[in-house]
Design a protein around this motif. Structure first.
Motif, mmCIF file in Angstrom:
data_model
loop_
_atom_site.group_PDB
_atom_site.id
_atom_site.type_symbol
_atom_site.label_atom_id
_atom_site.label_comp_id
_atom_site.label_asym_id
_atom_site.label_seq_id
_atom_site.Cartn_x
_atom_site.Cartn_y
_atom_site.Cartn_z
ATOM 1 N N VAL A 78 0.826 -1.208 0.000
ATOM 2 C CA VAL A 78 0.000 0.000 0.000
ATOM 3 C C VAL A 78 0.861 1.260 0.000
ATOM 4 C CG1 VAL A 78 -1.742 1.309 1.272
ATOM 5 C CG2 VAL A 78 -1.876 -1.193 1.169
ATOM 6 N N LYS A 81 2.422 1.767 -3.441
ATOM 7 C CA LYS A 81 1.417 2.174 -4.420
ATOM 8 C C LYS A 81 1.016 3.629 -4.220
ATOM 9 C CE LYS A 81 -2.942 0.953 -6.592
ATOM 10 N NZ LYS A 81 -3.987 -0.071 -6.768
ATOM 11 N N THR A 82 0.829 4.039 -2.973
ATOM 12 C CA THR A 82 0.463 5.428 -2.694
ATOM 13 C C THR A 82 1.522 6.396 -3.216
ATOM 14 O OG1 THR A 82 -0.769 4.764 -0.706
ATOM 15 C CG2 THR A 82 -0.107 7.083 -0.880
ATOM 16 N N GLN A 83 2.786 6.075 -2.942
ATOM 17 C CA GLN A 83 3.882 6.931 -3.389
ATOM 18 C C GLN A 83 3.971 6.947 -4.922
ATOM 19 O OE1 GLN A 83 6.838 8.224 -1.506
ATOM 20 N NE2 GLN A 83 6.182 7.687 0.553
ATOM 21 N N GLN A 86 1.152 9.037 -6.417
ATOM 22 C CA GLN A 86 1.454 10.451 -6.187
ATOM 23 C C GLN A 86 2.518 10.947 -7.159
ATOM 24 O OE1 GLN A 86 2.542 10.670 -2.032
ATOM 25 N NE2 GLN A 86 0.413 10.782 -1.334
#
Length: 226
Positions: A78, A81-83, A86
């Motif tokens: 997670v 994936k978030t980074q 972004q």
């Protein structure tokens, strides 16, 4: 005495011309011919090809397969994936990449990419790697077709010696240095990537509009503009 002479030579404002190889001279000539400055002062350059880029073979399918493998990895991490999302959103928001219809862009080269997460880094936690050395069906990669370019900066010894001379020294970092330089539109077709932020969306293709790290000529183009 030779040490003192060496010091004087390094202190001279006029530097001796470096001996360039024939390929380095061609690269320098290419840069001088095609480099432009936009109205806002921003540099735009062309990729210094040493071979006809039309010799590049099919690259789309391997880039898609590697992206799907990356996507499976992102689904399990997670934070990564978030980074990653972004990073890509910022890339698009800054106008450094834009969506294209790959069927309308021929010839082209699709660059596979993956991420390296560095939790201990105080600046860039995620480093996205664009693999321009990935071979196409013809056995050539984008990097194979480009000049590396000569070394522009002075020798490290000269830089360090000069750094000791002033009473005060200032160090700074240029934010997104490579991406401050635009690749001219006719060569952006060789910097395509595949991306989607959500598995439910169809795969999309984007063109990278600026100098892209991990391409062979990127350090030369950036340093020469600087």
């Amino acid at each position: 005495m030779k040490v003192i002479e060496r010091f004087w030579q390094l202190d001279e404002p006029e530097k001796a011309n470096k001996n360039l190889s024939p390929s380095e001279e061609l690269c320098e000539s290419h840069f001088a011919t095609y480099m432009k400055r936009n109205q806002d002062g921003r540099f735009s350059v062309r990729l210094p090809f040493k071979q006809d880029p039309s010799l590049l073979g099919e690259s789309k399918h391997i880039a898609i397969n590697r992206f799907l493998a990356l996507e499976r990895r992102l689904d399990k991490d997670v934070i990564l994936k978030t980074q990653y999302v972004q990073f890509m959103n910022e890339y698009a928001d800054l106008g450094h990449m834009e969506r294209v219809d790959i069927n309308q862009v021929n010839p082209h080269y699709v660059i596979p990419h993956h991420g390296v997460l560095r939790p201990d880094s105080s600046t860039t936690k995620l480093r996205v790697v664009f693999d321009a050395s990935c071979k196409t069906s013809s056995g050539l990669s984008l990097n194979d077709t480009m000049f590396t370019g000569p070394t522009i900066q002075e020798e490290l010894f000269a830089i360090l010696l000069r750094f000791r001379c002033p009473r005060f020294d200032f160090c700074s970092d240029i934010q997104k240095m490579y991406r401050q330089i635009i690749i001219q539109p006719e060569d952006q077709r060789y910097q395509l990537i595949v991306w989607r932020s959500n598995n439910n969306e169809p795969l999309q293709f984007y063109r990278l509009k600026t100098v892209t790290y991990e391409t062979r000529s990127a350090p030369y183009l950036a340093t020469t503009c600087l």
